[in-house]
Design a protein around this motif. Sequence first.
Motif, mmCIF file in Angstrom:
data_model
loop_
_atom_site.group_PDB
_atom_site.id
_atom_site.type_symbol
_atom_site.label_atom_id
_atom_site.label_comp_id
_atom_site.label_asym_id
_atom_site.label_seq_id
_atom_site.Cartn_x
_atom_site.Cartn_y
_atom_site.Cartn_z
ATOM 1 N N GLN A 185 0.848 -1.372 0.019
ATOM 2 C CA GLN A 185 0.196 0.155 0.066
ATOM 3 C C GLN A 185 0.830 1.189 0.033
ATOM 4 O O GLN A 185 1.422 1.710 0.976
ATOM 5 C CB GLN A 185 -0.894 0.136 1.145
ATOM 6 C CG GLN A 185 -1.913 -1.144 1.171
ATOM 7 C CD GLN A 185 -3.156 -1.008 0.243
ATOM 8 O OE1 GLN A 185 -3.352 0.061 -0.173
ATOM 9 N NE2 GLN A 185 -3.593 -2.130 -0.371
ATOM 10 N N PRO A 186 1.041 1.922 -1.079
ATOM 11 C CA PRO A 186 2.014 2.940 -1.294
ATOM 12 C C PRO A 186 1.450 4.218 -0.473
ATOM 13 O O PRO A 186 0.535 4.588 -0.217
ATOM 14 C CB PRO A 186 2.020 3.346 -2.611
ATOM 15 C CG PRO A 186 0.668 3.006 -3.283
ATOM 16 C CD PRO A 186 0.181 1.623 -2.560
ATOM 17 N N GLU A 187 2.557 4.937 0.180
ATOM 18 C CA GLU A 187 2.176 5.885 0.765
ATOM 19 C C GLU A 187 2.844 7.205 -0.161
ATOM 20 O O GLU A 187 3.772 7.084 -0.754
ATOM 21 C CB GLU A 187 3.026 6.190 2.126
ATOM 22 C CG GLU A 187 2.655 5.235 3.112
ATOM 23 C CD GLU A 187 3.679 5.113 4.403
ATOM 24 O OE1 GLU A 187 4.472 6.010 4.352
ATOM 25 O OE2 GLU A 187 3.583 4.284 5.269
ATOM 26 N N PHE A 188 2.263 8.439 0.053
ATOM 27 C CA PHE A 188 2.325 9.429 -0.903
ATOM 28 C C PHE A 188 3.018 10.800 0.033
ATOM 29 O O PHE A 188 2.535 10.828 1.015
ATOM 30 C CB PHE A 188 1.368 10.182 -1.661
ATOM 31 C CG PHE A 188 0.803 9.244 -2.818
ATOM 32 C CD1 PHE A 188 1.274 9.310 -4.203
ATOM 33 C CD2 PHE A 188 0.188 7.849 -2.376
ATOM 34 C CE1 PHE A 188 0.927 8.523 -5.090
ATOM 35 C CE2 PHE A 188 -0.280 7.310 -3.499
ATOM 36 C CZ PHE A 188 0.007 7.513 -4.594
ATOM 37 N N LYS A 189 4.148 11.198 -0.315
ATOM 38 C CA LYS A 189 5.005 12.304 0.476
ATOM 39 C C LYS A 189 5.245 13.337 -0.502
ATOM 40 O O LYS A 189 5.584 13.175 -1.629
ATOM 41 C CB LYS A 189 6.046 11.547 1.133
ATOM 42 C CG LYS A 189 5.198 10.823 2.457
ATOM 43 C CD LYS A 189 6.687 10.452 3.499
ATOM 44 C CE LYS A 189 6.088 9.450 4.397
ATOM 45 N NZ LYS A 189 6.996 8.882 5.267
#
Length: 230
Positions: A185-189
């Motif tokens: 589950q990718p995180e976006f930053k």
Amino acid sequence: MARYTLQEFVETTGQKDRGEGMFELENDRLLEINLNGRVWTKMGSMVAYRGQIKFTREGLLEHGLGRMLKRAVSGEGTRLTKAEGAGQLYLADQGKKVSILNMEGETLFVNGNDVLAFQESIQWDIKLMRKVAGMMAGGLFNVKLTGTGLLAITTHYDPLTLRVAPQTPVSTDPNATVAWSGSLQPEFKTDVSFKTFLGRGSGESIQMHFRGEGFVVVQPMEEVYFQSGE
């Protein structure tokens, strides 16, 4: 520069039956589907066909109201066409390289624009990235594909697959990210220094961070699906 007689050209570029099954590569940028039944294909990807094949655009309510609402905000990238019948169907997408994947009960997330075709035995759904709605404009979707069957995806040039492990997370540019395993589950930053490093001027850059166990597929070219809200 290659030069041919007309007969040589026909023989060199002519269609070849490689006997590889339902999905086979006529060349690395052209997919041949030996159709006897139904498949889902990316709208606009058909370049030729032989036989009796009928094309039907996916109905708005065919998969329920929820998916229709997702379709309304996800743009043209995931619009699909049903191809039904018997014959040979040839698909391509702007000269991008085609890879055929044999799904065996796994789950794969693919950028909506990079799905070329898949068998109807594979279940699919559009997944919206709601957490980044305030950070980005456009490209906030991907396709979740689960099941057993053949799937064809496209990339600009040769894809690179990076392993993700708890001790070795992977960060990617969203515009170069093609697919990732269902376990992630990718995180976006946002990262100002990253964008400065890439020479993109002022403002923040969006990165995808993958942690856990799995893999992520990238391509050596950016397609502007994700745009920072500057």
